[in-house]
Design a protein around this motif. Structure first.
Motif, PDB file in Angstrom:
ATOM      1  N   TRP A 175       0.827  -1.194   0.000  1.00  0.00           N
ATOM      2  CA  TRP A 175       0.000   0.000   0.000  1.00  0.00           C
ATOM      3  C   TRP A 175       0.872   1.259   0.000  1.00  0.00           C
ATOM      4  CZ3 TRP A 175      -5.183   0.634  -0.594  1.00  0.00           C
ATOM      5  CH2 TRP A 175      -5.704   1.900  -0.306  1.00  0.00           C
ATOM      6  N   GLY A 176       1.916   1.263   0.820  1.00  0.00           N
ATOM      7  CA  GLY A 176       2.807   2.417   0.862  1.00  0.00           C
ATOM      8  C   GLY A 176       3.493   2.646  -0.475  1.00  0.00           C
ATOM      9  N   ARG A 177       3.946   1.566  -1.110  1.00  0.00           N
ATOM     10  CA  ARG A 177       4.600   1.705  -2.415  1.00  0.00           C
ATOM     11  C   ARG A 177       3.647   2.276  -3.460  1.00  0.00           C
ATOM     12  NH1 ARG A 177       5.624  -3.365  -3.356  1.00  0.00           N
ATOM     13  NH2 ARG A 177       3.941  -3.675  -4.873  1.00  0.00           N
ATOM     14  N   GLU A 178       2.399   1.791  -3.437  1.00  0.00           N
ATOM     15  CA  GLU A 178       1.430   2.254  -4.427  1.00  0.00           C
ATOM     16  C   GLU A 178       1.027   3.711  -4.209  1.00  0.00           C
ATOM     17  OE1 GLU A 178       0.104   0.547  -7.271  1.00  0.00           O
ATOM     18  OE2 GLU A 178       2.029  -0.366  -6.727  1.00  0.00           O
ATOM     19  N   THR A 179       0.883   4.130  -2.956  1.00  0.00           N
ATOM     20  CA  THR A 179       0.517   5.530  -2.712  1.00  0.00           C
ATOM     21  C   THR A 179       1.660   6.466  -3.117  1.00  0.00           C
ATOM     22  OG1 THR A 179       1.192   5.260  -0.383  1.00  0.00           O
ATOM     23  CG2 THR A 179      -1.152   5.035  -0.895  1.00  0.00           C
ATOM     24  N   ARG A 180       2.902   6.042  -2.913  1.00  0.00           N
ATOM     25  CA  ARG A 180       4.030   6.865  -3.370  1.00  0.00           C
ATOM     26  C   ARG A 180       4.038   6.971  -4.895  1.00  0.00           C
ATOM     27  NH1 ARG A 180       6.481   4.008   0.874  1.00  0.00           N
ATOM     28  NH2 ARG A 180       7.383   2.480  -0.557  1.00  0.00           N
ATOM     29  N   ARG A 181       3.699   5.874  -5.552  1.00  0.00           N
ATOM     30  CA  ARG A 181       3.624   5.912  -7.023  1.00  0.00           C
ATOM     31  C   ARG A 181       2.517   6.861  -7.478  1.00  0.00           C
ATOM     32  NH1 ARG A 181       0.524   3.724 -10.744  1.00  0.00           N
ATOM     33  NH2 ARG A 181      -0.615   2.494  -9.182  1.00  0.00           N
ATOM     34  N   LEU A 182       1.388   6.835  -6.790  1.00  0.00           N
ATOM     35  CA  LEU A 182       0.289   7.734  -7.144  1.00  0.00           C
ATOM     36  C   LEU A 182       0.669   9.188  -6.898  1.00  0.00           C
ATOM     37  CD1 LEU A 182      -2.716   5.669  -5.745  1.00  0.00           C
ATOM     38  CD2 LEU A 182      -2.204   6.117  -8.150  1.00  0.00           C
ATOM     39  N   GLU A 194      -7.142   9.868   3.374  1.00  0.00           N
ATOM     40  CA  GLU A 194      -7.548   9.334   4.673  1.00  0.00           C
ATOM     41  C   GLU A 194      -7.042   7.917   4.905  1.00  0.00           C
ATOM     42  OE1 GLU A 194     -11.688   9.704   5.474  1.00  0.00           O
ATOM     43  OE2 GLU A 194     -11.852  11.680   4.549  1.00  0.00           O
ATOM     44  N   LEU A 195      -6.399   7.336   3.920  1.00  0.00           N
ATOM     45  CA  LEU A 195      -5.925   5.953   4.032  1.00  0.00           C
ATOM     46  C   LEU A 195      -4.416   5.858   3.926  1.00  0.00           C
ATOM     47  CD1 LEU A 195      -8.608   4.270   1.732  1.00  0.00           C
ATOM     48  CD2 LEU A 195      -8.598   4.370   4.225  1.00  0.00           C
ATOM     49  N   THR A 196      -3.727   6.948   4.187  1.00  0.00           N
ATOM     50  CA  THR A 196      -2.264   6.953   4.109  1.00  0.00           C
ATOM     51  C   THR A 196      -1.688   7.358   5.468  1.00  0.00           C
ATOM     52  OG1 THR A 196      -2.299   9.240   3.309  1.00  0.00           O
ATOM     53  CG2 THR A 196      -2.260   7.487   1.647  1.00  0.00           C
ATOM     54  N   GLY A 197      -0.385   7.293   5.574  1.00  0.00           N
ATOM     55  CA  GLY A 197       0.272   7.657   6.821  1.00  0.00           C
ATOM     56  C   GLY A 197      -0.090   6.691   7.934  1.00  0.00           C
ATOM     57  N   ASP A 198      -0.404   7.238   9.109  1.00  0.00           N
ATOM     58  CA  ASP A 198      -0.751   6.392  10.250  1.00  0.00           C
ATOM     59  C   ASP A 198      -2.041   5.625  10.017  1.00  0.00           C
ATOM     60  OD1 ASP A 198       1.484   7.256  11.565  1.00  0.00           O
ATOM     61  OD2 ASP A 198       0.436   8.844  12.677  1.00  0.00           O
ATOM     62  N   ALA A 199      -2.890   6.137   9.110  1.00  0.00           N
ATOM     63  CA  ALA A 199      -4.168   5.462   8.837  1.00  0.00           C
ATOM     64  C   ALA A 199      -4.028   4.351   7.806  1.00  0.00           C
ATOM     65  CB  ALA A 199      -5.204   6.474   8.348  1.00  0.00           C
TER      66      ALA A 199
END
Length: 268
Positions: A214-221, A235-240
Motif C-alpha cells: 500500500w505504501g509503495r502504491e501511494t508513493r507511485r500515485l 484518509e488511508l495513508t500515513g498512520d491510517a
C-alpha cells in the motif's frame, strides 16, 4: 500377520504350500537385496502405519492443500507426503477428481454447520453464511474448488446447500427461487473468501506485507498525480494506512446488507 519387509497385512493365508512372508514380489526382492548387501541378520525396516491408510492419505492431502493450495493436490504428491506407494493411493482414491471429492467431504463433514436455530430464517442464513466464511478462512484452498458452476456434489456440499435453501423456502419462496437466492448469498461469501486466498498467494509470491504494498502504491500515485484525482486516498495513508487486508471487516460490513436484499419481501 504382516509382511516381513514392510509390515502390511498379508491377507488370508494360502491353503497349501509354505506360508507367505511378503506382500509382493517387490518386498521379497527388497528383502533379498538387504540380506545380500547387509547380511541376513540386518533388521527389516518395517513401516507400520500409526493409523489406517485412508486416514493417512486424507491427512496428507489436507496438509498439502493447506500448505500449497488445491493446485498441488496430486496422487503422487499425496503418496510422497503420506510415505505410501503411489499404487496404494491410486487403488484407494482412483483419480485426482476422487481425491478432491474425498477431501472436500472430509473437511465439510468435520466442520458441520450450526444446528437449525429457533430464530428467523434470516438469522439462520446469517449463521450459515458465517459458517461458510469461517470454513474458507480455515482452508482458503476450498473456495477455489467450490466457487464454480460444477462443484463436487458430495453429501456434505448438498447438506450445506439444503440448509440454506430450506431457510429461503421458509420465507415463502419456491425451491427454484430459493436456490437462486442461495447461490447469490454463497457467491458473496465465496467472492470475499477469494480475496483472502489471493492475498495469501500474493504475499507468498512477493514476500511483502500488505502495508508495504500500500505504501509503495501511494508513493507511485503521488509521483503520477493520481492522489490529486482521488483525494479520498488521503484518509488511508500515513498512520491510517492499513496494516493488513482486513477481510473479516469487509465481509461483515456487507453481509447484513446482502441478506437484507435477499430476504426482503418487496422484490419477490
Amino acid at each position: 500377520m504382516g509382511c516381513a519387509e514392510c509390515g502390511r497385512e498379508l491377507g488370508a493365508p494360502a491353503r497349501t504350500g509354505r506360508p507367505r512372508r511378503y506382500c509382493s514380489r517387490s518386498c521379497q526382492a527388497r528383502a533379498y537385496r538387504r540380506r545380500r548387501d547387509r547380511g541376513r541378520l540386518a533388521a527389516a525396516v518395517r513401516r507400520t502405519p500409526p493409523e489406517p491408510r485412508t486416514d493417512r492419505m486424507i491427512a496428507a492431502a489436507l496438509g498439502l492443500a493447506d500448505a500449497e493450495g488445491a493446485e498441488a493436490l496430486t496422487l503422487r504428491g499425496v503418496a510422497h507426503r503420506a510415505g505410501l506407494p503411489l499404487t496404494a493411493v491410486q487403488q484407494t482414491l482412483g483419480s485426482r477428481d476422487r481425491l478432491v471429492e474425498t477431501l472436500v467431504q472430509h473437511v465439510l463433514s468435520r466442520r458441520r454447520p450450526p444446528a437449525p436455530p429457533t430464530g428467523t430464517p434470516a438469522q439462520a442464513l446469517a449463521r450459515l453464511a458465517e459458517h461458510e466464511w469461517e470454513t474458507y478462512r480455515a482452508h482458503p484452498w476450498l473456495v477455489g474448488v467450490l466457487a464454480t458452476t460444477r462443484p463436487p456434489l458430495v453429501p456434505a456440499v448438498l447438506d450445506l446447500a439444503r440448509a440454506s435453501v430450506d431457510a429461503f423456502v421458509a420465507l415463502g419462496l419456491d425451491t427454484a427461487t430459493a436456490l437462486r437466492r442461495y447461490l447469490s448469498l454463497s457467491g458473496y461469501v465465496q467472492g470475499m473468501a477469494l480475496l483472502i486466498r489471493a492475498e495469501q498467494q500474493e504475499s507468498a509470491r512477493s514476500g511483502t506485507t500488505y502495508r508495504s504494498w500500500w505504501g509503495r502504491e501511494t508513493r507511485r500515485l503521488d509521483r503520477t498525480g493520481g492522489r490529486l484525482r482521488h483525494p479520498w486516498l488521503d484518509e488511508l495513508t500515513g498512520d491510517a494506512a492499513p496494516d493488513t487486508f482486513d477481510a473479516d471487516a469487509a465481509f461483515r460490513d456487507g453481509l447484513g446488507r446482502v441478506l437484507a436484499g435477499l430476504t426482503g419481501v418487496g422484490d419477490r
